[in-house]
Design an enzyme around this catalytic site. Structure first.
Site, PDB file in Angstrom:
ATOM      1  N   GLY A   7       5.322  -0.807  -1.190  1.00 40.52           N
ATOM      2  CA  GLY A   7       6.627  -0.952  -0.554  1.00 40.52           C
ATOM      3  C   GLY A   7       7.635  -1.409  -1.590  1.00 40.52           C
ATOM      4  O   GLY A   7       7.531  -2.522  -2.117  1.00 40.52           O
ATOM      5  N   ALA A   8       8.602  -0.547  -1.914  1.00 39.64           N
ATOM      6  CA  ALA A   8       9.576  -0.862  -2.959  1.00 39.64           C
ATOM      7  C   ALA A   8      10.929  -1.252  -2.373  1.00 39.64           C
ATOM      8  O   ALA A   8      11.943  -1.216  -3.068  1.00 39.64           O
ATOM      9  CB  ALA A   8       9.747   0.335  -3.904  1.00 39.64           C
ATOM     10  N   GLY A  12       9.516  -5.922  -1.376  1.00 39.92           N
ATOM     11  CA  GLY A  12       8.573  -5.474  -2.392  1.00 39.92           C
ATOM     12  C   GLY A  12       9.132  -5.590  -3.799  1.00 39.92           C
ATOM     13  O   GLY A  12       8.457  -6.048  -4.720  1.00 39.92           O
ATOM     14  N   ASP A  32       5.766   3.460  -3.350  1.00 44.12           N
ATOM     15  CA  ASP A  32       6.554   3.700  -2.139  1.00 44.12           C
ATOM     16  C   ASP A  32       6.400   5.160  -1.737  1.00 44.12           C
ATOM     17  O   ASP A  32       6.034   6.006  -2.569  1.00 44.12           O
ATOM     18  CB  ASP A  32       8.026   3.361  -2.384  1.00 44.12           C
ATOM     19  CG  ASP A  32       8.792   3.074  -1.095  1.00 44.12           C
ATOM     20  OD1 ASP A  32       8.939   1.886  -0.739  1.00 44.12           O
ATOM     21  OD2 ASP A  32       9.237   4.035  -0.440  1.00 44.12           O
ATOM     22  N   ARG A  88       9.471 -10.179  15.444  1.00 40.38           N
ATOM     23  CA  ARG A  88       8.467  -9.604  14.542  1.00 40.38           C
ATOM     24  C   ARG A  88       7.443  -8.796  15.335  1.00 40.38           C
ATOM     25  O   ARG A  88       6.912  -7.800  14.860  1.00 40.38           O
ATOM     26  CB  ARG A  88       7.768 -10.721  13.760  1.00 40.38           C
ATOM     27  CG  ARG A  88       8.681 -11.470  12.783  1.00 40.38           C
ATOM     28  CD  ARG A  88       7.934 -12.577  12.063  1.00 40.38           C
ATOM     29  NE  ARG A  88       8.766 -13.260  11.068  1.00 40.38           N
ATOM     30  CZ  ARG A  88       9.478 -14.343  11.321  1.00 40.38           C
ATOM     31  NH1 ARG A  88       9.475 -14.861  12.526  1.00 40.38           N
ATOM     32  NH2 ARG A  88      10.192 -14.906  10.370  1.00 40.38           N
ATOM     33  N   ASN A  95       4.193  -0.402  12.457  1.00 47.93           N
ATOM     34  CA  ASN A  95       3.633  -1.041  11.272  1.00 47.93           C
ATOM     35  C   ASN A  95       2.109  -1.080  11.253  1.00 47.93           C
ATOM     36  O   ASN A  95       1.502  -1.086  10.183  1.00 47.93           O
ATOM     37  CB  ASN A  95       4.207  -2.446  11.108  1.00 47.93           C
ATOM     38  CG  ASN A  95       5.654  -2.412  10.626  1.00 47.93           C
ATOM     39  OD1 ASN A  95       6.208  -1.339  10.404  1.00 47.93           O
ATOM     40  ND2 ASN A  95       6.270  -3.563  10.465  1.00 47.93           N
ATOM     41  N   ASN A 120       5.103  -7.356   9.026  1.00 46.98           N
ATOM     42  CA  ASN A 120       5.134  -8.014  10.337  1.00 46.98           C
ATOM     43  C   ASN A 120       4.698  -7.099  11.476  1.00 46.98           C
ATOM     44  O   ASN A 120       4.812  -5.884  11.360  1.00 46.98           O
ATOM     45  CB  ASN A 120       6.565  -8.514  10.611  1.00 46.98           C
ATOM     46  CG  ASN A 120       6.845  -9.842   9.927  1.00 46.98           C
ATOM     47  OD1 ASN A 120       6.047 -10.755   9.993  1.00 46.98           O
ATOM     48  ND2 ASN A 120       7.990  -9.933   9.265  1.00 46.98           N
ATOM     49  N   ASP A 148       7.440 -19.990   5.433  1.00 50.04           N
ATOM     50  CA  ASP A 148       7.918 -20.900   6.478  1.00 50.04           C
ATOM     51  C   ASP A 148       8.019 -22.333   5.957  1.00 50.04           C
ATOM     52  O   ASP A 148       8.953 -23.069   6.299  1.00 50.04           O
ATOM     53  CB  ASP A 148       6.982 -20.850   7.690  1.00 50.04           C
ATOM     54  CG  ASP A 148       6.898 -19.456   8.303  1.00 50.04           C
ATOM     55  OD1 ASP A 148       7.882 -18.702   8.163  1.00 50.04           O
ATOM     56  OD2 ASP A 148       5.852 -19.129   8.891  1.00 50.04           O
ATOM     57  N   ARG A 151      11.079 -22.775   3.864  1.00 48.43           N
ATOM     58  CA  ARG A 151      12.258 -22.909   4.730  1.00 48.43           C
ATOM     59  C   ARG A 151      12.307 -24.292   5.388  1.00 48.43           C
ATOM     60  O   ARG A 151      13.385 -24.868   5.572  1.00 48.43           O
ATOM     61  CB  ARG A 151      12.246 -21.799   5.787  1.00 48.43           C
ATOM     62  CG  ARG A 151      12.562 -20.436   5.190  1.00 48.43           C
ATOM     63  CD  ARG A 151      12.386 -19.291   6.158  1.00 48.43           C
ATOM     64  NE  ARG A 151      12.900 -18.047   5.567  1.00 48.43           N
ATOM     65  CZ  ARG A 151      12.603 -16.830   6.013  1.00 48.43           C
ATOM     66  NH1 ARG A 151      11.786 -16.678   7.055  1.00 48.43           N
ATOM     67  NH2 ARG A 151      13.118 -15.761   5.430  1.00 48.43           N
ATOM     68  N   HIS A 175       3.157 -16.895  12.404  1.00 46.84           N
ATOM     69  CA  HIS A 175       4.403 -16.592  11.693  1.00 46.84           C
ATOM     70  C   HIS A 175       5.337 -15.866  12.672  1.00 46.84           C
ATOM     71  O   HIS A 175       5.549 -14.657  12.604  1.00 46.84           O
ATOM     72  CB  HIS A 175       4.091 -15.719  10.474  1.00 46.84           C
ATOM     73  CG  HIS A 175       5.296 -15.360   9.658  1.00 46.84           C
ATOM     74  ND1 HIS A 175       6.134 -16.302   9.099  1.00 46.84           N
ATOM     75  CD2 HIS A 175       5.809 -14.140   9.294  1.00 46.84           C
ATOM     76  CE1 HIS A 175       7.094 -15.694   8.426  1.00 46.84           C
ATOM     77  NE2 HIS A 175       6.922 -14.387   8.536  1.00 46.84           N
TER      78      HIS A 175
END
Length: 308
Positions: A7-8, A12, A32, A88, A95, A120, A148, A151, A175
């Site tokens: 994943g770019a 990513g 990707d 999410r 996904n 997610n 998390d 944060r 999460h």
């Protein structure tokens, strides 16, 4: 030490950048599905090497998993990001198929790889990888708690009007906006409990702000955040690559720990060259135990949407 990032996109590319800048990996492969996208990101990042003083080789590839062969660690960021107002959990249908395919393709070329799942809903995607691959549990790690917790520490430092280097704290649980369990009673400022400085009401506000940290940024940015997620991933990758034996809260498969079974959820672990070296069982008070059980119920509900 070879690291692959699948994943770019923003997350990513941020992962690849932070890993490269820390200069502990010999090669980072960015993959990707969008034609030329990973190659462009890799070239752009390589052109910062002389400016940022790193020698890590960054290679981009369009969906060619043979380029990832022999990876020691692989990070899965692929999938659609959150949009404002999305949870999410709403990402699961699309996904799940992507993450399952990516994990299978990575293992085809790197059977001994350690996987870090970022996509997610992260706890459920981590559980999916456990259920659909033959990797041992110590080699499947969900990245949520490290982000998390970062944060949480940001909000604690803000409330204390203190430098963030003074502050330590951890978030366990799922999460998700409702599933996170910020451990306010364990948080410290230079080894002194923050409850010595902040009222219970202020700590409750810190916890609430932490739990919606991702949603707050999604609303402001119009998409998911990327700097802090990338930095969090690079911390996990470095701990494994350099066998640091560092403690992070990560989503891992529990088999009785914290009175939970057959679920991936965030708990403190020690990370080293084997991935998860140890699950750390910390003493929780009754309120924290109740929140952890409630969080697990939410994760199980999302897991139930998987078509295993």
């Amino acid at each position: 030490m070879k690291v692959t990032v699948v994943g770019a996109g923003a997350v990513g590319a941020s992962c690849a950048e932070y890993i490269a800048i820390k200069n502990f990996a010999s090669e980072v492969v960015v993959l990707d599905i969008k034609e030329g996208y990973a190659e462009g990101k890799a070239m752009d990042l390589m052109q910062t090497a002389s400016l940022n003083g790193f020698d890590t080789k960054i290679v981009g590839t369009t969906n060619d998993y043979s380029k990832t062969a022999g990876s020691d660690i692989a990070v899965i960021t692929s999938g659609i990001p959150r949009k404002p107002g999305m949870t999410r959990e709403e990402l699961i249908g699309i996904n799940a198929g992507i993450v399952k395919s990516v994990a299978s393709s990575l293992l085809e070329h790197s059977p001994n790889v350690i996987l870090i799942v970022v996509s997610n809903p992260m706890d459920t995607m981590t559980y999916l990888v456990h259920k659909t691959t033959s990797l041992p549990k110590n080699k499947i790690i969900g990245m949520g708690g490290a982000l998390d917790s970062a944060r949480f520490k940001y909000r604690l430092a803000e409330a204390l009007d203190a430098p963030i280097s003074d502050v330590d704290g951890m978030v366990i649980g799922g999460h998700s906006d409702t599933g996170m369990v910020p451990l306010t009673q364990h948080a410290t400022r230079n080894s002194i409990k923050v409850s010595e400085f902040l009222s219970s009401e202020r700590l409750e506000q810190v916890a609430a702000d932490t739990k919606v940290g991702g949603a707050t940024l999604t609303k402001l940015l119009g998409t998911s955040a990327w700097y802090a997620p990338g930095a969090a991933v690079s911390g996990l990758v470095q701990a494994i690559a350099c066998d640091q034996k560092k403690m992070f809260p990560c989503s891992t498969l529990l088999e009785g720990e914290y009175d939970l079974n057959d679920i991936c959820i965030g708990v403190p672990v020690i990370l080293g060259k084997n991935g998860i070296e140890k699950i750390v069982d910390i003493e929780l008070n009754d309120a924290e135990k109740a929140k952890m059980q409630e969080s697990a119920e939410g994760v199980r509900k999302t897991n139930g949407l998987l078509q295993l």
